[in-house]
Structures are given as C-alpha cells and as structure tokens.
Motif scaffolding. Structure first.
Motif, mmCIF file in Angstrom:
data_model
loop_
_atom_site.group_PDB
_atom_site.id
_atom_site.type_symbol
_atom_site.label_atom_id
_atom_site.label_comp_id
_atom_site.label_asym_id
_atom_site.label_seq_id
_atom_site.Cartn_x
_atom_site.Cartn_y
_atom_site.Cartn_z
ATOM 1 N N ALA A 157 0.816 -1.217 0.000
ATOM 2 C CA ALA A 157 0.000 0.000 0.000
ATOM 3 C C ALA A 157 0.847 1.263 0.000
ATOM 4 O O ALA A 157 0.304 2.370 -0.015
ATOM 5 N N GLY A 158 2.174 1.105 0.017
ATOM 6 C CA GLY A 158 3.064 2.258 -0.057
ATOM 7 C C GLY A 158 3.615 2.718 1.274
ATOM 8 O O GLY A 158 4.308 3.732 1.337
ATOM 9 N N PHE A 159 3.341 1.977 2.344
ATOM 10 C CA PHE A 159 3.818 2.354 3.668
ATOM 11 C C PHE A 159 5.081 1.557 3.966
ATOM 12 O O PHE A 159 5.027 0.358 4.249
ATOM 13 N N THR A 160 6.204 2.237 3.883
ATOM 14 C CA THR A 160 7.499 1.577 4.012
ATOM 15 C C THR A 160 8.017 1.551 5.445
ATOM 16 O O THR A 160 9.001 0.870 5.732
ATOM 17 N N THR A 161 7.344 2.272 6.339
ATOM 18 C CA THR A 161 7.703 2.278 7.759
ATOM 19 C C THR A 161 6.428 2.361 8.590
ATOM 20 O O THR A 161 5.513 3.110 8.233
ATOM 21 N N VAL A 162 6.372 1.589 9.678
ATOM 22 C CA VAL A 162 5.220 1.656 10.581
ATOM 23 C C VAL A 162 5.703 1.608 12.023
ATOM 24 O O VAL A 162 6.797 1.132 12.325
ATOM 25 N N ARG A 163 4.837 2.120 12.906
ATOM 26 C CA ARG A 163 5.049 1.968 14.349
ATOM 27 C C ARG A 163 3.941 1.059 14.852
ATOM 28 O O ARG A 163 2.765 1.410 14.808
ATOM 29 N N ASN A 164 4.313 -0.135 15.311
ATOM 30 C CA ASN A 164 3.339 -1.122 15.767
ATOM 31 C C ASN A 164 3.129 -0.955 17.270
ATOM 32 O O ASN A 164 4.053 -1.131 18.065
ATOM 33 N N LEU A 165 1.895 -0.618 17.665
ATOM 34 C CA LEU A 165 1.625 -0.239 19.049
ATOM 35 C C LEU A 165 0.808 -1.281 19.798
ATOM 36 O O LEU A 165 -0.201 -0.983 20.421
ATOM 37 N N GLY A 166 1.255 -2.511 19.742
ATOM 38 C CA GLY A 166 0.595 -3.575 20.478
ATOM 39 C C GLY A 166 0.949 -4.910 19.867
ATOM 40 O O GLY A 166 0.681 -5.137 18.698
ATOM 41 N N ASP A 167 1.562 -5.781 20.657
ATOM 42 C CA ASP A 167 2.149 -7.015 20.158
ATOM 43 C C ASP A 167 1.543 -8.215 20.876
ATOM 44 O O ASP A 167 1.181 -8.117 22.046
ATOM 45 N N ARG A 168 1.441 -9.329 20.182
ATOM 46 C CA ARG A 168 0.972 -10.562 20.811
ATOM 47 C C ARG A 168 2.154 -11.519 20.968
ATOM 48 O O ARG A 168 2.670 -12.030 19.978
ATOM 49 N N GLY A 169 2.596 -11.740 22.167
ATOM 50 C CA GLY A 169 3.592 -12.755 22.440
ATOM 51 C C GLY A 169 4.918 -12.578 21.723
ATOM 52 O O GLY A 169 5.593 -13.558 21.408
ATOM 53 N N GLY A 170 5.310 -11.343 21.447
ATOM 54 C CA GLY A 170 6.585 -11.106 20.779
ATOM 55 C C GLY A 170 6.548 -11.276 19.281
ATOM 56 O O GLY A 170 7.590 -11.230 18.621
ATOM 57 N N VAL A 171 5.353 -11.443 18.708
ATOM 58 C CA VAL A 171 5.224 -11.716 17.278
ATOM 59 C C VAL A 171 5.827 -10.606 16.423
ATOM 60 O O VAL A 171 6.637 -10.862 15.530
ATOM 61 N N THR A 172 5.433 -9.358 16.672
ATOM 62 C CA THR A 172 5.911 -8.290 15.789
ATOM 63 C C THR A 172 7.335 -7.858 16.128
ATOM 64 O O THR A 172 8.024 -7.294 15.276
ATOM 65 N N LEU A 173 7.780 -8.130 17.347
ATOM 66 C CA LEU A 173 9.193 -7.922 17.638
ATOM 67 C C LEU A 173 10.043 -8.838 16.757
ATOM 68 O O LEU A 173 11.045 -8.420 16.171
ATOM 69 N N ALA A 174 9.632 -10.091 16.646
ATOM 70 C CA ALA A 174 10.355 -11.042 15.793
ATOM 71 C C ALA A 174 10.189 -10.688 14.315
ATOM 72 O O ALA A 174 11.145 -10.796 13.532
ATOM 73 N N LEU A 175 8.988 -10.265 13.928
ATOM 74 C CA LEU A 175 8.751 -9.882 12.533
ATOM 75 C C LEU A 175 9.608 -8.682 12.160
ATOM 76 O O LEU A 175 10.172 -8.621 11.060
ATOM 77 N N ARG A 188 9.625 -1.241 7.447
ATOM 78 C CA ARG A 188 10.397 -1.115 8.680
ATOM 79 C C ARG A 188 9.406 -1.014 9.834
ATOM 80 O O ARG A 188 8.405 -0.322 9.741
ATOM 81 N N ILE A 189 9.735 -1.661 10.936
ATOM 82 C CA ILE A 189 8.821 -1.667 12.080
ATOM 83 C C ILE A 189 9.530 -1.105 13.310
ATOM 84 O O ILE A 189 10.621 -1.554 13.659
ATOM 85 N N LEU A 190 8.914 -0.117 13.943
ATOM 86 C CA LEU A 190 9.250 0.255 15.316
ATOM 87 C C LEU A 190 8.166 -0.356 16.185
ATOM 88 O O LEU A 190 6.971 -0.123 15.950
ATOM 89 N N ASP A 191 8.574 -1.143 17.167
ATOM 90 C CA ASP A 191 7.592 -1.946 17.888
ATOM 91 C C ASP A 191 7.554 -1.606 19.370
ATOM 92 O O ASP A 191 8.593 -1.361 19.993
#
Length: 468
Positions: A157-175, A188-191
C-alpha cells in the motif's frame, strides 16, 4: 587432437601422449581457476551495477511541504539517496555511477517518499466478537503468520515504515527483526512490545472473559498497578527489545467494560511509565480519548497522544505548551462501519454504544487540533481498520481540516520526526533511505490517488511494480 570446452575457454591435448591424462587434469584445473576468476570479476561488476539505480520521475515530491519538482532524476546507491537532479538523465550524468546502472522509468508517474503509519496493529484484522473469539481459539503461531501477511499488505500500500503499538507474544518484535534481515517482505517496524495499562484498563486482555481464563489470557500482556509496578512493566518491555512504549491512560472504545472513556490511570503511575521510558531513551505513545486522560499524559511528558477524541480549551493549551504529537487515527470509523454493515451484531453491549458515539464525533477533535496549532502525525490504527487500506486515512484527514499538502507531510516528514527518524526517512534527500513510491495522479490535487500505489521501493529495492 581432442577438444574440451570449459566456459568460453578451449583446451587441447594429444590423445596418444603418455602425459595426456595428467596434462588434461592440469589444463582443466587451470581453466577452471581462470573461469572462476572471470566469474568473480563478472559477478563483482554485476553486483556493483545492481547496487545502483537511476529513477526518472514525471513529478517528484522530494521534500513534502514544498512544491513538487517537475521532471526529475534520483540516483540511488546501496539503498540510499545519492543525488537528485532536475530533468531526466542517465548514469552518465553522475560521476560515480557505473555505466551499467539500471534505469527505472517513472516519467509518467508522480514520485514521493515512502509513507509512514505511526499507529498499526499488525497481528490481526479482527474486532468485536470475532476478535474476542480469535483470542481464545488461535495461538501465537497463527498470529505470526497473520502479522507477516498484514505487513506485506501494508508495504504494497506504499507504507514503508510503521510503528506497531501492540504485540501478541513477541510476534511483531520477531517480525521486525526478520524484515530487517531481509527474510520477509514488509515495512520497517518500530515496535512497542506489549502495551501497558492498569488492571481493568483499556488493554487488560482479561476484560469480558470468565475468571478461570484470566491467567492464560494475561500471558504475554502487560498490566501494572502502582508506580513501582509500572516502572517494572516498562523495563520488561525494554528488555524484550521494544523501540517505543505504549500505554493507556483512559478507557477505550473496544474495551469490554462499561467504565467509559475517561481517565483510568493515576498520576504517579503515568509519570512512572514516562520517566522510566525516557530514562532508557524510549518515546511514549499514549492511548487517550477523554480530556482528563489526555491532560494526564501531557503532564507526564508523553511524546504522542493517540486518538485524542475529546478536547477542551485547557487541554489544547497544555498540548501546545508540551508540543506532543497528535495521531488522530480517524480510519477506525471505517472499520466500524464496514463490520457493522456486514454483521449488525459484530459489536455488543457497551462496546456497540461507544462505537456509535465514536462514529458520530469523528473529525471534531482534528478540527480543534488544526485550529489550535497542534503537531499532527499520520496514523490509522490499522487492525481496527483494515490492513492495506491505510491510505483511506488521507481522505478523512482532508475532510476534517488538513490540506493535501499537510496530510502528505503528516505521513512523511512529520511522522518521521515523531518516530525519531527524521534524519533517515520522510524526504528524498541525499543520505536518506531510498524509500519511494509512485502513483498515477497528483496527490496534492486529490489524496485519493494514494489508495492505488503502483510502485514501491524500500531501501532502493523494488518491492512492488505493475509489471509481471
């Protein structure tokens, strides 16, 4: 005489020679060595040229907030911007670029920096009763795959960077780490790791479930009560590798509890969270709807307020003074409307009443924020709204007070500053990451063209194109 071909080298030896077998081996080894050397040279040359890219743009918004350039050329090397020139030129116009540098012809496209969404939840698209059921029927492995799929949708969709504000069991940290290592496609993810709230607060995962399920549901989530416990909660997320801390100072629309949308955290708890996060160099994003909870977060020194639905004059004055960012997340109402249209029973009880209220008040706070001179950064709350539809937010931002120029800046330079990445992202300037997208129309005239992104480059790598 017999002849054997090795690559493009020809070797000869006499069949009747007593040393023919030995000679053949020696010649063959020499030829293989020479061929490997040639391949290494060719590979190095190919790698060198592949590491460079010339992008020719019809229009180029290299610095959002300023007028776009007309015909322009961007030189990319090793994933970063090396030069920006007026007109359409090839590699010969740049002293350092190899002659074999690839050219990406986007002369019929409007090119701009990769977009930034400051508020997403990659692990799910579900909400209401459906999300409640999913939370007790699906495991961590399922959410890991779900997050990977949603990350790919977001990048497309054209979003090359996101800030993920809620994780389940470390999933998005690993992603986050897998994407950074090039193992999976995605932004790119800031988690934030697991978001922090008080017991019975907005992000308490046990709300609405039987008591005997609480221990299992609380695993991998973070609640805290009292200042010392809240300091522990922040340190726990930092130890897990969180880039940013997320907390809730008020109730939430989707909270399965009838305690409203006002303050649900004490002053000493909020201050403890922010002070501890800042001690470790982490910014704090705060879920807050009610004016009392917004003011609490601002007094504590929060870096951004997410949602910020109810404002009054005193809160606006405090907000201007503190210079925290406002992330409106208007797209949530799209998710609510679409789910209710598909299933009128998607939300029940107190949640349904809060959703109806949220839909009815949409845009009011943004208008107040614009008039009050607040700093606004782009964020959707994707997960409540649908992943891959992040650009829907632009239309709502413009409808409720921003100009297209301001909305684009909110999703580029301003969002980059909120994330602390303004030296790396947000514009197409020398030294920054070569994140850029291309669309067929002019988004400064109609932001809806951003709903159909044709080309996506992240770090100079083509991640999406209209070509097979």
């Amino acid at each position: 005489m017999s002849t054997r071909r090795v690559g493009t080298l020809r070797l000869g030896y006499a069949r009747d020679s007593p040393l023919s077998s030995t000679a053949m081996r020696i010649h063959l080894l020499r030829a293989l060595f020479a061929l490997c050397s040639l391949c290494a040279v060719a590979s190095a040359a190919a790698s060198a040229s592949d590491d460079w890219l010339v992008v020719q743009a019809g229009q180029l918004l290299d610095r959002p907030g300023q007028p776009p350039r007309k015909a322009s050329t961007v030189l990319i090397h090793a994933g970063r911007i090396q030069a920006v020139r007026d007109g359409h030129v090839d590699a010969s116009a740049f002293a350092d670029a190899p002659a074999a540098t690839r050219i990406l012809d986007l002369r019929d496209r409007f090119v701009l920096p990769g977009l930034i969404d400051s508020h997403v939840h990659l692990t799910s698209d579900k909400a209401g009763i459906e999300a409640q059921l999913e939370s007790v029927t699906r495991g961590t492995a399922f959410f890991a795959y779900e997050a990977a799929v949603n990350a790919r949708k977001t990048l497309a969709a054209g979003f090359t960077t996101v800030r993920n504000l809620g994780d389940r069991g470390g999933v998005t940290l690993a992603l986050r780490d897998a994407i950074a290592a090039g193992k999976l496609p995605g932004p790119r993810i800031l988690d934030a790791g697991s978001a922090i709230s008080t017991s019975a607060g907005h992000m308490d995962p046990t709300l609405g479930f039987r008591d005997e399920l609480h221990d299992a549901l609380a695993a991998g989530h973070t609640t805290c009560d009292g200042a010392d416990d809240c300091r522990r909660a922040v340190r726990q997320q930092i130890a897990r590798g969180a880039d940013v801390i997320k907390m809730a100072t008020t109730g939430g629309v989707n909270s399965r509890i009838g305690t409203g949308l006002g303050q649900q955290m004490f002053d000493d708890e909020a201050h403890a969270i922010v002070e501890t996060a800042h001690l470790y160099g982490r910014k704090v994003a705060v879920h807050a709807h009610g004016a009392d909870g917004i003011a609490l977060a601002l007094r504590a020194g929060a870096d951004s307020i997410e949602h910020g639905t109810l404002l009054d004059a005193d809160t606006l004055a405090l907000w201007r003074q503190k210079r925290a960012w406002y992330v409106p997340t208007l797209s949530t109402v799209n998710g609510y409307r679409e789910r209710l249209a598909a299933n009128p029973g998607a939300y029940q009880g107190d949640v349904r009443a809060k959703i109806e209220w949220r839909i009815g008040i949409t845009g009011k706070a943004l208008r107040q924020a614009v008039e009050g001179g607040l700093r606004i950064a782009f964020g959707t709350d994707a997960g409540v709204s649908l992943h891959g539809r992040n650009a829907d937010e632009f239309e709502l931002l413009v409808e409720y007070g921003l100009t297209p120029t301001q909305a684009l800046r909110a999703a580029t330079l301003d969002a980059a500053e909120l994330l602390g990445l303004e030296k790396e992202l947000g514009s197409l300037e020398i030294g920054k990451h070569a994140d850029l997208i291309a669309v067929s129309g002019d988004p400064l005239l109609d932001v809806r063209v951003l709903k159909q992104v044709d080309w996506v480059l992240k770090g100079g790598r083509i991640e999406k194109s209209p070509l097979p």
